[in-house]
Scaffold this motif. Sequence first.
Motif, mmCIF file in Angstrom:
data_model
loop_
_atom_site.group_PDB
_atom_site.id
_atom_site.type_symbol
_atom_site.label_atom_id
_atom_site.label_comp_id
_atom_site.label_asym_id
_atom_site.label_seq_id
_atom_site.Cartn_x
_atom_site.Cartn_y
_atom_site.Cartn_z
ATOM 1 N N LEU A 94 -6.297 6.409 -6.358
ATOM 2 C CA LEU A 94 -5.421 5.290 -5.683
ATOM 3 C C LEU A 94 -5.079 6.067 -4.262
ATOM 4 C CD1 LEU A 94 -3.919 2.844 -5.721
ATOM 5 C CD2 LEU A 94 -1.946 4.095 -7.164
ATOM 6 N N LYS A 149 2.310 1.654 -3.399
ATOM 7 C CA LYS A 149 1.462 2.334 -4.325
ATOM 8 C C LYS A 149 1.224 3.952 -4.004
ATOM 9 C CE LYS A 149 -1.221 -1.896 -4.984
ATOM 10 N NZ LYS A 149 -2.712 -2.556 -4.626
ATOM 11 N N LEU A 150 0.938 4.280 -2.737
ATOM 12 C CA LEU A 150 1.038 5.600 -2.530
ATOM 13 C C LEU A 150 1.933 6.394 -2.986
ATOM 14 C CD1 LEU A 150 -1.011 7.331 -1.020
ATOM 15 C CD2 LEU A 150 0.383 6.677 1.334
ATOM 16 N N ASP A 195 -7.616 5.634 -1.980
ATOM 17 C CA ASP A 195 -7.783 4.177 -1.292
ATOM 18 C C ASP A 195 -6.733 3.960 -0.491
ATOM 19 O OD1 ASP A 195 -10.094 4.192 -2.969
ATOM 20 O OD2 ASP A 195 -8.893 2.944 -4.603
ATOM 21 N N CYS A 196 -5.456 4.303 -0.745
ATOM 22 C CA CYS A 196 -4.378 3.933 0.052
ATOM 23 C C CYS A 196 -4.426 4.635 1.459
ATOM 24 C CB CYS A 196 -3.102 4.322 -0.572
ATOM 25 S SG CYS A 196 -2.797 3.098 -2.079
ATOM 26 N N THR A 236 0.814 -1.211 0.036
ATOM 27 C CA THR A 236 -0.011 -0.021 -0.039
ATOM 28 C C THR A 236 0.945 1.243 0.000
ATOM 29 O OG1 THR A 236 -1.720 -1.148 1.115
ATOM 30 C CG2 THR A 236 -1.991 0.970 1.373
ATOM 31 N N MET A 295 -2.696 1.247 6.921
ATOM 32 C CA MET A 295 -2.101 2.337 7.191
ATOM 33 C C MET A 295 -2.045 3.024 8.417
ATOM 34 S SD MET A 295 -0.709 3.444 4.371
ATOM 35 C CE MET A 295 -0.479 5.198 4.510
ATOM 36 N N ALA A 326 -7.052 2.749 3.516
ATOM 37 C CA ALA A 326 -6.786 1.541 3.653
ATOM 38 C C ALA A 326 -6.265 1.245 5.366
ATOM 39 C CB ALA A 326 -5.658 1.004 3.073
#
Length: 124
Positions: free
Chosen positions: A47, A6-7, A50-51, A3, A57, A54
Amino acid sequence: MATIEKLIKAFEALRAYQSAVSVVEEVVVKKKEQPVTKKDKIQNCNLISDCICASNMRSVTDFPKFLGIAIETFLNLCDDPESDIRMVADECLNRSIKVRSLQINYKDIKSVRKKEIPENQMSP
């Protein structure tokens, strides 16, 4: 940890778009990278949201830093010339705040927003 990766990639993709770079660096960036398309901006904005939302996180020690960068990115995208990008950025900002306000201290988000809103009002 996927995650976070991606972030970070989404932040980097949108940083290429933002105009906070000096003129000399901007020329170098333009030579190296293609401009970010509308689709890419929307995809990376979603994105990031979403991250940030999550559940894993919460345990990241640098989460306040990531949250601050995310809110700054959303606010910068709210000033985009494209109305679709502005709308998505607004939705992502609202979603991130709603989800995270249930999980973290609301004062942290409020202080970041207070800092970012005056900076965006000063921009032309």
